[in-house]
Design a protein around this motif. Structure first.
Motif, mmCIF file in Angstrom:
data_model
loop_
_atom_site.group_PDB
_atom_site.id
_atom_site.type_symbol
_atom_site.label_atom_id
_atom_site.label_comp_id
_atom_site.label_asym_id
_atom_site.label_seq_id
_atom_site.Cartn_x
_atom_site.Cartn_y
_atom_site.Cartn_z
ATOM 1 N N GLN A 88 -6.601 16.759 0.360
ATOM 2 C CA GLN A 88 -6.608 16.989 -1.093
ATOM 3 C C GLN A 88 -5.353 16.456 -1.780
ATOM 4 N N SER A 89 -4.299 16.212 -0.993
ATOM 5 C CA SER A 89 -3.031 15.782 -1.579
ATOM 6 C C SER A 89 -2.848 14.263 -1.588
ATOM 7 N N VAL A 90 -3.768 13.530 -0.976
ATOM 8 C CA VAL A 90 -3.600 12.084 -0.796
ATOM 9 C C VAL A 90 -3.762 11.320 -2.109
ATOM 10 N N ASN A 91 -2.803 10.432 -2.357
ATOM 11 C CA ASN A 91 -2.869 9.501 -3.482
ATOM 12 C C ASN A 91 -2.588 8.113 -2.919
ATOM 13 N N LEU A 92 -3.575 7.227 -2.975
ATOM 14 C CA LEU A 92 -3.472 5.874 -2.440
ATOM 15 C C LEU A 92 -3.502 4.871 -3.578
ATOM 16 N N ARG A 93 -2.577 3.905 -3.513
ATOM 17 C CA ARG A 93 -2.611 2.825 -4.498
ATOM 18 C C ARG A 93 -2.122 1.543 -3.850
ATOM 19 N N VAL A 145 0.942 5.252 -0.071
ATOM 20 C CA VAL A 145 0.140 6.466 0.086
ATOM 21 C C VAL A 145 1.090 7.654 0.051
ATOM 22 N N THR A 146 0.872 8.559 -0.880
ATOM 23 C CA THR A 146 1.657 9.792 -0.941
ATOM 24 C C THR A 146 0.754 10.949 -0.545
ATOM 25 N N PHE A 147 1.347 11.931 0.132
ATOM 26 C CA PHE A 147 0.547 13.056 0.623
ATOM 27 C C PHE A 147 1.454 14.167 1.129
ATOM 28 N N GLU A 179 0.882 -1.162 0.000
ATOM 29 C CA GLU A 179 0.000 0.000 0.000
ATOM 30 C C GLU A 179 0.916 1.207 0.000
#
Length: 109
Positions: free
Chosen positions: A88-93, A10-12, A8
């Motif tokens: 607003q900055s969260v990118n989950l993959r 997650v960038t933020f 997992e």
């Protein structure tokens, strides 16, 4: 089909004015939540030179990762951590892991 281990990623970014050390302590305080899942293999939290963060968690399966994602908002120890993140900055993959190098394999022989 077999449920494989999953990364997992997650960038933020943090909310303006958030102290990075305070945030890292809040991240560590989430450990009981992750232990309760019984499905975390590892977790690494890092920050780059631009202030971008990466939370990298290795799960035993995609099912476990998704179950934890559903439960985390109700976990009291997660609240301080989550409040410091700019939503607003969260990118989950998620990604199936095909190769992993265990820490004990890094030691010189």
């Amino acid at each position: 089909m077999t449920d494989t281990t999953v990364a997992e990623i997650v960038t933020f970014r943090l909310n303006a004015g958030t102290d990075p050390d305070h945030f890292a302590k809040a991240a560590a305080q989430m450990t009981p939540f992750f232990h309760r899942t019984g499905a975390v293999i590892s977790r690494t939290l890092s920050r780059d030179e631009t202030g971008g963060w990466v939370d990298h968690i290795t799960w035993t399966s995609m099912t476990a990762a998704k179950d934890a994602a559903s439960a985390i908002m109700a976990a009291p120890e997660a609240a301080p951590f989550m409040k410091m993140i700019d939503a607003q900055s969260v990118n989950l993959r998620h990604a199936d892991i095909h190769f992993s190098w265990a820490p004990e394999d890094h030691a010189p022989h």
